[in-house]
Enzyme design. Structure first.
Site, PDB file in Angstrom:
ATOM      1  N   LYS A 283       0.841  -1.196   0.000  1.00 21.60           N
ATOM      2  CA  LYS A 283       0.000   0.000   0.000  1.00 21.60           C
ATOM      3  C   LYS A 283       0.882   1.255   0.000  1.00 21.60           C
ATOM      4  O   LYS A 283       2.025   1.187   0.456  1.00 21.60           O
ATOM      5  CB  LYS A 283      -0.838   0.026   1.289  1.00 21.60           C
ATOM      6  CG  LYS A 283      -2.009  -0.931   1.312  1.00 21.60           C
ATOM      7  CD  LYS A 283      -2.783  -0.806   2.622  1.00 21.60           C
ATOM      8  CE  LYS A 283      -3.937  -1.767   2.686  1.00 21.60           C
ATOM      9  NZ  LYS A 283      -4.969  -1.551   1.667  1.00 21.60           N
ATOM     10  N   ARG A 357     -10.412 -11.354   1.873  1.00 21.46           N
ATOM     11  CA  ARG A 357     -11.322 -12.357   1.293  1.00 21.46           C
ATOM     12  C   ARG A 357     -10.684 -13.752   1.312  1.00 21.46           C
ATOM     13  O   ARG A 357     -11.389 -14.744   1.337  1.00 21.46           O
ATOM     14  CB  ARG A 357     -11.744 -11.909  -0.117  1.00 21.46           C
ATOM     15  CG  ARG A 357     -10.635 -11.812  -1.110  1.00 21.46           C
ATOM     16  CD  ARG A 357     -11.015 -10.973  -2.336  1.00 21.46           C
ATOM     17  NE  ARG A 357     -10.953  -9.535  -2.064  1.00 21.46           N
ATOM     18  CZ  ARG A 357     -11.260  -8.599  -2.936  1.00 21.46           C
ATOM     19  NH1 ARG A 357     -11.671  -8.923  -4.149  1.00 21.46           N
ATOM     20  NH2 ARG A 357     -11.181  -7.314  -2.610  1.00 21.46           N
TER      21      ARG A 357
HETATM   22  N1  BES Z   1      -8.068  -3.654   4.375  1.00 23.73           N
HETATM   23  C1  BES Z   1      -8.257  -3.225   3.052  1.00 23.73           C
HETATM   24  C2  BES Z   1      -9.546  -2.428   2.843  1.00 23.73           C
HETATM   25  C3  BES Z   1      -9.642  -1.105   3.575  1.00 23.73           C
HETATM   26  C4  BES Z   1      -9.275   0.063   2.937  1.00 23.73           C
HETATM   27  C5  BES Z   1     -10.147  -1.054   4.850  1.00 23.73           C
HETATM   28  C6  BES Z   1      -9.385   1.266   3.605  1.00 23.73           C
HETATM   29  C7  BES Z   1     -10.256   0.154   5.515  1.00 23.73           C
HETATM   30  C8  BES Z   1      -9.881   1.321   4.882  1.00 23.73           C
HETATM   31  C9  BES Z   1      -8.296  -4.431   2.098  1.00 23.73           C
HETATM   32  O1  BES Z   1      -7.555  -5.515   2.497  1.00 23.73           O
HETATM   33  C10 BES Z   1      -7.753  -3.960   0.792  1.00 23.73           C
HETATM   34  O2  BES Z   1      -6.639  -3.550   0.762  1.00 23.73           O
HETATM   35  N2  BES Z   1      -8.546  -4.031  -0.251  1.00 23.73           N
HETATM   36  C11 BES Z   1      -8.139  -3.607  -1.520  1.00 23.73           C
HETATM   37  C12 BES Z   1      -8.675  -4.585  -2.535  1.00 23.73           C
HETATM   38  C13 BES Z   1      -8.105  -4.438  -3.911  1.00 23.73           C
HETATM   39  C14 BES Z   1      -6.634  -4.733  -3.918  1.00 23.73           C
HETATM   40  C15 BES Z   1      -8.836  -5.376  -4.843  1.00 23.73           C
HETATM   41  C16 BES Z   1      -8.699  -2.215  -1.753  1.00 23.73           C
HETATM   42  O3  BES Z   1      -9.779  -1.908  -1.260  1.00 23.73           O
HETATM   43  O4  BES Z   1      -8.029  -1.416  -2.394  1.00 23.73           O
HETATM   44 ZN    ZN Z   2      -5.527  -5.399   1.882  1.00 23.02          ZN
END
Ligand code: BES
Ligand code: ZN
Ligand code: ZN
Length: 503
Positions: A283, A357
């Protein structure tokens, strides 16, 4: 916080702050009289409008006031539980700001208010207590003075006692509601504490330990599966996410059975990613620290199971918490990997940041197979896309059952935790097709929260009564967003309300 319900006069109650709630309409009629009878000047009423959550603190000028300090507390129209909740949250916040320890609320109008809100006296009392505990919550245990438990004993910033002053006729009902409110509030507080603990204070093991402690204290069974057992079970999703981590994963099963016959078997699954760096699909660094909250679903499930047990609900409630952090390293899973989940379904890992997931997939299949539940609900900070769609105040709701979706929506309306239903149409399956495996864990651009839910749906093995609640937005208040930043405990109260309806 000690909570008591008393019938005495304000003098007998004797507090640091005595709060008088008024709705806008009752303000003119009742406030002057109430203030005068307590020995306070009525001129201040010019500055008090009675808006929901408005608090004006007054100091006694007269010779023999009934309380040294009172607060006028606005209820707005006073027609919804939300007004009542807003008022109690602001009152508690004010008391904490002023470092006052003992707070009392005049509840003589509670029976009338119950009529105008269409709720019971007990429900109003519960909301009041929940609001006060939530509004007075502060997370300060990692401040230097607090780390040493002995030194900081008794120095908490929080309110130590809340008194509800009532008329004798409603004493029993208010006591009943206050006791239930106290249970829900304390479970919410536990969830907030867990969410606020950063990755170096809370690992998968610590989540398991928190569950074991809660189970011991409140009389339900907890089983913790460690890495070896998770390997023997073949939970390939949880193991894949954990591959880059120094800390082993845990899979914790909380099992509350009522004394008598259970009316329903309820499975609650919570995402327990103790820190989500994104893994190899790293990230961006800005605000990455907020990803300590990626176990909010797990905290919510732990809170809900503990509450079910403490309230003695006539349901068999199973909480399932897969937990790990998601880290990059030489041993981490990499984009393009194909893994085999507990269900046998193979997954192409298009993006290692779509890790939630993967761990939920294993837990969902396990829940369905092992417990044959009447209902499965998972709660997860699953997608940033859900925040894009609904913002920070509202959770996304996905369900393959209209009745269940409606019940969850109604429970959220009651507790003030808003959820909004999103679609689960099969056309979205196109986006998560894989060339090499059964399914891909990413769905490309567009409808990210829906494709995530469609992915989860593949792992419930055709169960007809499943819901997924994406709490990425409302689980954590980012810095600068409001008075109190951090974990919100979103979902605890909603799940308890839902289970009470099924009881
Ligand atoms: N934990 C994150 C989602 C999240 C984002 C929670 C902001 C709280 C605040 C999740 O694991 C994630 O990173 N999801 C990705 C999915 C994508 C890579 C398909 C996302 O939402 O960008
Ligand atoms: Zn994630
Ligand atoms: Zn995540």
């Amino acid at each position: 916080m000690k909570i008591s319900v008393k019938t005495g006069t304000p003098e007998q109650v004797g507090t640091d702050l005595f709060a008088l709630p008024f709705s806008k309409s009752a303000l003119k009629k009742e406030a002057e009289e109430a203030l005068a009878s307590l020995g306070f000047d009525v001129h201040v009423l010019k500055d008090f409008k009675g808006e929901a959550g408005e608090v004006v603190v007054l100091y006694a000028g007269g010779k023999k006031p009934a309380a040294s300090r009172i607060a006028l507390l606005g209820l707005g129209e006073g027609k919804t539980l939300d007004d009542w909740r807003k008022a109690s949250v602001s009152l508690a916040a004010k008391a904490v700001e002023m470092k006052l320890e003992k707070v009392a609320i005049e509840c003589s109008g509670i029976a009338n208010l119950a009529v105008s809100t269409g709720k019971s006296v007990a429900e109003l009392a519960a909301a009041l207590v929940e609001g006060c505990v939530a509004g007075g919550y502060r997370f300060d245990r990692l401040k230097s003075g607090k780390l040493d438990k002995k030194k900081s004993a008794g120095k908490s910033k929080e309110i130590s006692e809340l008194v509800l002053r009532v008329d004798a006729g409603v004493l029993d009902e208010v006591e009943k509601g206050a006791a239930e409110g106290k249970v829900v509030a304390s479970c919410q507080k536990m969830a907030r504490d867990l969410v606020n603990l950063p990755g170096n204070y809370l690992q998968a093991d610590d989540i398991a330990e928190a569950a074991v402690e809660s189970g011991k204290k409140h009389g339900y069974d907890v089983t913790v599966f460690h890495k070896k057992e998770i390997e023997s079970l073949g939970m390939g999703g949880l193991l894949a996410v954990n591959k880059g981590s120094f800390h082993p994963p845990t899979f914790t099963v909380l099992d509350y059975k009522p004394k008598g016959k259970a009316r329903m078997v309820v499975a609650l699954v919570g995402k327990g990613v103790t820190f989500d760096s994104g893994g190899i699909s790293l990230k961006p660094s800005e605000n990455m620290g907020e990803m300590k909250s990626d176990m909010s679903g797990a905290a919510c499930v732990l809170g809900a199971v503990e509450a079910a047990s403490r309230l003695g609900l006539p349901l068999h409630v199973i909480g399932l918490i897969p937990a790990t952090d998601n880290m990059p390293s030489g041993t981490a899973q990499t984009p393009g990997d194909v893994i085999t989940t507990y269900s046998g379904i193979t997954v192409e890992v298009g993006n290692t940041d779509a890790e939630g997931r993967l761990i939920l997939a294993d837990a969902l299949t396990y829940a369905k197979e092992k417990y044959k539940p009447d209902v499965i609900i998972d709660v997860a900070t699953l997608t940033g896309a859900c925040i894009v769609a609904l913002g920070y105040a509202v959770a996304g709701l996905f369900s393959n059952n209209d009745k269940l979706a409606d019940e969850i929506f109604q429970a959220g309306e009651h507790t003030g935790e808003k959820v909004w239903r999103m679609p689960l149409w099969d056309l979205y399956d196109e986006q998560i097709k894989s060339d090499v495996a059964d399914v891909n864990n990413t769905g490309g651009r567009g409808a990210g929260s829906v494709t995530a839910a469609k992915f989860l749906e593949k792992f419930i093995d055709g169960h007809k009564n499943w819901a997924h609640i994406d709490i990425a937005g409302p689980s954590f208040a980012p810095k600068g967003g409001g008075k109190v930043n951090g974990g919100t405990g979103f979902g605890v109260s909603l799940l308890v309300e839902l289970m009470k309806k099924w009881s």
